[in-house]
Design an enzyme around this catalytic site. Structure first.
Site, PDB file in Angstrom:
ATOM      1  N   HIS A   3       0.803  -1.238   0.000  1.00 27.85           N
ATOM      2  CA  HIS A   3       0.000   0.000   0.000  1.00 27.85           C
ATOM      3  C   HIS A   3       0.831   1.282   0.000  1.00 27.85           C
ATOM      4  CE1 HIS A   3      -3.599  -2.328   0.636  1.00 27.85           C
ATOM      5  NE2 HIS A   3      -3.231  -2.750   1.835  1.00 27.85           N
TER       6      HIS A   3
HETATM    7  N1  V1S Z   1      -9.651  -3.994   8.115  1.00 29.82           N
HETATM    8  C1  V1S Z   1      -8.998  -3.388   8.846  1.00 29.82           C
HETATM    9  C2  V1S Z   1      -8.196  -2.604   9.667  1.00 29.82           C
HETATM   10  N2  V1S Z   1      -7.970  -2.801  10.997  1.00 29.82           N
HETATM   11  C3  V1S Z   1      -7.138  -1.790  11.369  1.00 29.82           C
HETATM   12  C4  V1S Z   1      -6.605  -1.581  12.706  1.00 29.82           C
HETATM   13  C5  V1S Z   1      -7.154  -2.268  13.794  1.00 29.82           C
HETATM   14  C6  V1S Z   1      -6.611  -2.076  15.063  1.00 29.82           C
HETATM   15  C7  V1S Z   1      -5.553  -1.198  15.227  1.00 29.82           C
HETATM   16  F1  V1S Z   1      -5.045  -1.006  16.427  1.00 29.82           F
HETATM   17  C8  V1S Z   1      -5.000  -0.522  14.159  1.00 29.82           C
HETATM   18  C9  V1S Z   1      -5.536  -0.710  12.905  1.00 29.82           C
HETATM   19  N3  V1S Z   1      -6.854  -1.031  10.303  1.00 29.82           N
HETATM   20  C10 V1S Z   1      -7.481  -1.532   9.234  1.00 29.82           C
HETATM   21  C11 V1S Z   1      -7.438  -0.999   7.836  1.00 29.82           C
HETATM   22  C12 V1S Z   1      -6.061  -1.193   7.188  1.00 29.82           C
HETATM   23  C13 V1S Z   1      -5.798  -2.584   6.683  1.00 29.82           C
HETATM   24  C14 V1S Z   1      -4.396  -2.688   6.110  1.00 29.82           C
HETATM   25  C15 V1S Z   1      -4.085  -4.009   5.445  1.00 29.82           C
HETATM   26  C16 V1S Z   1      -2.629  -4.117   5.067  1.00 29.82           C
HETATM   27  C17 V1S Z   1      -2.263  -5.258   4.137  1.00 29.82           C
HETATM   28  O1  V1S Z   1      -2.625  -6.488   4.698  1.00 29.82           O
HETATM   29  O2  V1S Z   1      -2.915  -5.187   2.886  1.00 29.82           O
HETATM   30  C18 V1S Z   1      -0.753  -5.271   3.798  1.00 29.82           C
HETATM   31  C19 V1S Z   1       0.181  -5.410   4.903  1.00 29.82           C
HETATM   32  N4  V1S Z   1      -7.708   0.422   7.874  1.00 29.82           N
HETATM   33  C20 V1S Z   1      -8.937   0.917   7.737  1.00 29.82           C
HETATM   34  O3  V1S Z   1      -9.910   0.212   7.513  1.00 29.82           O
HETATM   35  C21 V1S Z   1      -9.046   2.423   7.905  1.00 29.82           C
HETATM   36  C22 V1S Z   1      -9.748   2.953   9.004  1.00 29.82           C
HETATM   37  C23 V1S Z   1     -10.244   3.178   7.669  1.00 29.82           C
HETATM   38  C24 V1S Z   1     -10.584   2.084   9.918  1.00 29.82           C
HETATM   39  C25 V1S Z   1      -9.731   1.518  11.063  1.00 29.82           C
HETATM   40  N5  V1S Z   1      -9.114   2.599  11.841  1.00 29.82           N
HETATM   41  C26 V1S Z   1      -8.316   2.036  12.931  1.00 29.82           C
HETATM   42  C27 V1S Z   1      -8.297   3.490  10.969  1.00 29.82           C
HETATM   43  C28 V1S Z   1      -9.129   4.058   9.803  1.00 29.82           C
HETATM   44 ZN    ZN Z   2      -3.877  -7.333   3.375  1.00 29.38          ZN
END
Ligand code: V1S
Ligand code: ZN
Ligand code: CA
Length: 392
Positions: free
Chosen positions: A145
């Site tokens: 990403h």
């Molecule tokens: N789905 C999901 C998710 N969960 C979290 C998260 C949960 C707990 C925490 F302490 C911190 C973060 N973030 C997300 C996603 C990002 C997913 C990234 C995937 C990465 C990969 O596997 O593809 C490659 C290594 N973020 C979101 O959904 C963004 C938000 C919109 C919602 C969640 N909050 C915590 C941030 C904003």
């Molecule tokens: Zn992923």
């Protein structure tokens, strides 16, 4: 005992940096670098290390990271706390670079962690370029990403883009394939305007609800008049609950056609393990066998290949998949016993003591499958039509 020997006629290299495993994103954060320790533990206990060239990669230098990332972004990333001391926080920059929030926290040793991840993937790419490896493995990479000047979704440095840029020095065309449950947006965007890289991502797609919200079937690269990269991005948007059988069919139909039209000279395969059943963030019903079948299919194409890690938030399942995929790389998948070796460190983490737990063992009740065969066939049809614009 296992009698794992080197594969005949080709070389596999394994690129790690044990220092990466010691880093922590924070207590509640899903990304656990410790999953790399668990993976290495299985790889070693099965005796696979004897069949590969093992390297501890040096960290990537600033100049190497700068091949893709901007100076201003790298400079701010370098201010991440190296130890538990107060530092100057620039809120404007943190917003601009998406650093310091819950997805991409600024934790201790962040810059080292990122440069070690990139160092492993660059090392893998150099081995492929030098024709010293036919398959190079970088489980600490796969952070798809990250953008030129922005962190995103647990990714700060895009080691895949850096590795592909390296491959492009010695190969005319590189095929990027992404089986992480999330859309490989950073890699897709980086190569939007070239016809030397084709990107294919399979992912859960539910805009507004599921991260990152991009990667619809019709998104095939900007179709401006003089963009050679048009039609060189393929997206395979999926619904919850896809099974091994459907995924294997889809993967082989699509990658088989892409290989014939694009004729890649090297492959970069991101093996995010959050597409497995029982993942903390993912929503699919894939088992280790179905996930690994993708690696096996690519290997059988006989094209030099880097395999990267990526997502994967249930560490025992990540370790199972990446260890079995390492076995496929060295061609010993038929020799290894599904029962986890008795001497495996942290063996008690592997419930049911097997490399291949059943869906019932993983989930209790499998997730409802929302993918119809008709929809999957329509997607293959769309890809076939896109590929008419692609000539090598
Ligand atoms: N789905 C999901 C998710 N969960 C979290 C998260 C949960 C707990 C925490 F302490 C911190 C973060 N973030 C997300 C996603 C990002 C997913 C990234 C995937 C990465 C990969 O596997 O593809 C490659 C290594 N973020 C979101 O959904 C963004 C938000 C919109 C919602 C969640 N909050 C915590 C941030 C904003
Ligand atoms: Zn992923
Ligand atoms: Ca993907």
């Amino acid at each position: 005992t296992y009698n794992i020997t080197r594969p005949k006629g080709y070389n596999v290299s394994f690129h790690t940096n044990p220092e990466m495993e010691k880093h922590h994103f924070g207590q509640t954060h899903p990304m656990k670098p410790w999953r790399l320790t668990l993976t290495k533990s299985l790889v070693t206990s099965y005796g696979m290390s004897f069949a590969m060239d093992n390297y501890v990669a040096r960290a990537a230098t600033y100049e190497e990271l700068n091949m893709f990332h901007s100076n201003d972004y790298l400079d701010y990333l370098g201010t991440a706390p190296a130890e538990d001391t107060p530092r100057d926080v620039d809120t404007d920059k943190e917003v601009k670079y998406n650093l310091g929030g819950s997805d991409c926290p600024l934790f201790y040793g962040l810059y080292d962690y990122c440069s070690m991840s990139a160092g492993g993937s660059l090392d893998a790419a150099r081995k492929i370029c030098a024709k010293q490896s036919d398959i190079a493995v970088s489980w600490g990479g796969g952070l798809h990403h990250a953008k030129r000047s922005e962190a995103s979704g647990f990714c700060y440095i895009n080691d895949i883009v850096l590795a592909i840029l390296q491959l492009l020095r010695c190969f005319p065309r590189v095929l990027y394939i992404d089986i992480d449950v999330h859309h490989g947006d950073g890699v897709e965007e980086a190569f939007f305007s070239t016809d030397r890289v084709m990107t294919v991502s399979f992912h859960k797609y539910q805009p507004e609800v599921f991260f990152p919200g991009t990667g619809g079937l019709e998104d095939n690269g900007p179709k401006s008049e003089h963009n050679p990269g048009a039609h060189h991005a393929i997206n395979v948007p999926l619904n919850d609950g896809i099974t091994d059988e459907q995924y294997e069919w889809l993967f082989q139909s699509i990658i088989g056609q892409v290989n014939e039209r694009f004729r890649p000279s090297a492959i970069a395969l991101q093996c995010g393990a959050d597409s497995l059943a029982g993942d903390r963030l993912g929503r699919f019903n894939l088992q280790v066998q179905g996930h690994a079948a993708c690696v096996n299919f690519c290997k059988k194409l006989g094209i030099p290949m880097i395999i990267f890690g990526g997502g994967g938030y249930t560490p025992r399942n990540v370790a199972r998949a990446w260890a079995f995929e390492t076995a496929i790389a060295i061609d010993c998948q038929d020799k290894i016993d599904p029962v986890i070796p008795m001497h495996t460190p942290w063996r008690d983490h592997f419930h049911h003591e097997t490399l291949f737990p059943t869906l019932e063992q993983i989930l209790g009740e499998p997730r409802a499958n929302k993918n119809t065969q008709k929809r999957l066939q329509d997607m293959v049809q769309h890809v076939t039509e896109q590929l008419r614009f692609v000539n090598f």
